[in-house]
Design an enzyme around this catalytic site. Structure first.
Site, PDB file in Angstrom:
ATOM      1  N   GLY A   1       3.368  11.775  -4.877  1.00 38.12           N
ATOM      2  CA  GLY A   1       2.568  10.739  -5.194  1.00 38.12           C
ATOM      3  C   GLY A   1       1.635  10.203  -4.353  1.00 38.12           C
ATOM      4  O   GLY A   1       1.763  10.386  -3.036  1.00 38.12           O
TER       5      GLY A   1
ATOM      6  N   GLN B   1      -3.589   3.359  -0.662  1.00 35.90           N
ATOM      7  CA  GLN B   1      -3.464   4.231   0.478  1.00 35.90           C
ATOM      8  C   GLN B   1      -4.593   4.662   1.461  1.00 35.90           C
ATOM      9  O   GLN B   1      -4.720   4.910   2.347  1.00 35.90           O
ATOM     10  CB  GLN B   1      -2.434   5.093   0.466  1.00 35.90           C
ATOM     11  CG  GLN B   1      -0.960   4.941   0.103  1.00 35.90           C
ATOM     12  CD  GLN B   1      -0.115   6.030  -0.365  1.00 35.90           C
ATOM     13  OE1 GLN B   1      -0.012   6.507  -1.297  1.00 35.90           O
ATOM     14  NE2 GLN B   1       0.462   6.699   0.873  1.00 35.90           N
TER      15      GLN B   1
ATOM     16  N   CYS C   1       6.949   9.224   2.635  1.00 39.82           N
ATOM     17  CA  CYS C   1       5.677   8.557   2.452  1.00 39.82           C
ATOM     18  C   CYS C   1       4.589   9.190   3.352  1.00 39.82           C
ATOM     19  O   CYS C   1       4.840   9.340   4.356  1.00 39.82           O
ATOM     20  CB  CYS C   1       5.726   7.254   2.543  1.00 39.82           C
ATOM     21  SG  CYS C   1       4.013   6.299   2.222  1.00 39.82           S
ATOM     22  N   LEU C   2       3.609   9.584   2.902  1.00 34.37           N
ATOM     23  CA  LEU C   2       2.458  10.224   3.451  1.00 34.37           C
ATOM     24  C   LEU C   2       1.894   9.194   4.560  1.00 34.37           C
ATOM     25  O   LEU C   2       1.243   9.672   5.579  1.00 34.37           O
ATOM     26  CB  LEU C   2       1.226  10.391   2.425  1.00 34.37           C
ATOM     27  CG  LEU C   2       0.137  11.581   2.722  1.00 34.37           C
ATOM     28  CD1 LEU C   2       0.864  12.846   3.333  1.00 34.37           C
ATOM     29  CD2 LEU C   2      -0.685  11.792   1.467  1.00 34.37           C
TER      30      LEU C   2
ATOM     31  N   HIS D   1       7.644   4.069  -6.238  1.00 32.48           N
ATOM     32  CA  HIS D   1       7.312   4.158  -4.831  1.00 32.48           C
ATOM     33  C   HIS D   1       5.670   3.641  -4.877  1.00 32.48           C
ATOM     34  O   HIS D   1       5.310   2.991  -3.953  1.00 32.48           O
ATOM     35  CB  HIS D   1       7.439   5.370  -4.363  1.00 32.48           C
ATOM     36  CG  HIS D   1       7.066   5.742  -2.793  1.00 32.48           C
ATOM     37  ND1 HIS D   1       7.925   5.929  -1.764  1.00 32.48           N
ATOM     38  CD2 HIS D   1       5.920   5.901  -2.397  1.00 32.48           C
ATOM     39  CE1 HIS D   1       7.096   6.051  -0.935  1.00 32.48           C
ATOM     40  NE2 HIS D   1       5.801   6.076  -1.125  1.00 32.48           N
ATOM     41  N   GLU D   2       4.788   4.416  -5.773  1.00 32.62           N
ATOM     42  CA  GLU D   2       3.514   4.386  -5.812  1.00 32.62           C
ATOM     43  C   GLU D   2       3.052   2.887  -6.098  1.00 32.62           C
ATOM     44  O   GLU D   2       2.185   2.062  -5.677  1.00 32.62           O
ATOM     45  CB  GLU D   2       2.690   5.380  -6.543  1.00 32.62           C
ATOM     46  CG  GLU D   2       3.273   6.847  -6.103  1.00 32.62           C
ATOM     47  CD  GLU D   2       2.599   6.857  -4.568  1.00 32.62           C
ATOM     48  OE1 GLU D   2       2.106   6.652  -4.048  1.00 32.62           O
ATOM     49  OE2 GLU D   2       3.751   7.890  -4.026  1.00 32.62           O
TER      50      GLU D   2
ATOM     51  N   HIS E   1       3.118   0.458  -3.554  1.00 25.74           N
ATOM     52  CA  HIS E   1       1.793   0.571  -2.671  1.00 25.74           C
ATOM     53  C   HIS E   1       0.967  -0.311  -3.292  1.00 25.74           C
ATOM     54  O   HIS E   1       0.201  -1.117  -2.261  1.00 25.74           O
ATOM     55  CB  HIS E   1       1.337   2.177  -2.637  1.00 25.74           C
ATOM     56  CG  HIS E   1       1.788   2.904  -1.701  1.00 25.74           C
ATOM     57  ND1 HIS E   1       1.839   2.748  -0.216  1.00 25.74           N
ATOM     58  CD2 HIS E   1       2.589   4.110  -1.618  1.00 25.74           C
ATOM     59  CE1 HIS E   1       2.661   3.692   0.625  1.00 25.74           C
ATOM     60  NE2 HIS E   1       3.096   4.494  -0.593  1.00 25.74           N
TER      61      HIS E   1
HETATM   62 NI    NI Z   1       3.987   6.191  -0.190  1.00 28.04          NI
END
Ligand code: NI
Length: 161
Positions: free
Chosen positions: A46, A51, A91-92, A133-134, A137
């Site tokens: 995702g 981000q 998470c990236l 999760h996204e 963000h």
């Molecule tokens: Ni994330």
């Protein structure tokens, strides 16, 4: 197509809320393509525009193992959520860290696509978790914000070291 810069914790820009998309133009389509390219090149499931240097309310997910289930959501909102579960996430934007957080594993979502059509969709399991999760963000929130206070404290100690 382009690979986007992805901000990493503790970058303050991750805390900015996303801006609602009102123009469904070519640049929005380009953003969706770039998000997918960045998602796949980083082996993620995702990614949210928030981000990256683009602050539009757009996110992409693909929880398949063979890149066969790409989905994008513009201006998403959760209509209903049920079936809580404790799920391990990464998470990236928070490299080298994983932790379990409570999420709903069944969702009904309303969103728009890249051309501005509104749709509703039921998501379950990892897709539902990933979407939440996204969507965090989009509000400038990270999954580590959802940890218990002492785990958050340990996370910060580790990052400060
Ligand atoms: Ni994330």
């Amino acid at each position: 197509m382009a690979i986007l810069e992805v901000y990493a914790y503790p970058d303050d820009r991750l805390r900015n809320p996303a801006a609602e998309v009102t123009e469904f133009d070519e640049s929005l389509g380009q953003l969706v393509d770039d998000l997918f390219e960045t998602l796949y090149v980083t082996n993620s499931i995702g990614l949210c525009a928030q981000q990256t240097p683009d602050q539009r309310a757009v996110l992409v997910i693909d929880v398949s193992s063979d890149k066969s289930a790409p989905q994008h959501f513009v201006n998403p909102e959760i209509l209903s959520a049920s079936a809580p579960g404790l799920v391990e996430e990464t998470c990236l934007s928070v490299p080298d860290y994983k932790a379990s957080v409570w999420r709903k594993t069944k969702l009904r979502v309303r969103a728009q696509n890249r051309t501005g059509d509104t749709f509703e969709k039921d998501l379950s399991g990892m897709e539902a978790v990933c979407l939440q999760h996204e969507m965090d963000h989009l509000q400038g929130k990270l999954f580590v914000d959802r940890l218990s206070w002492w785990r958050r404290w340990r996370f910060r100690q580790k990052r400060a070291a």
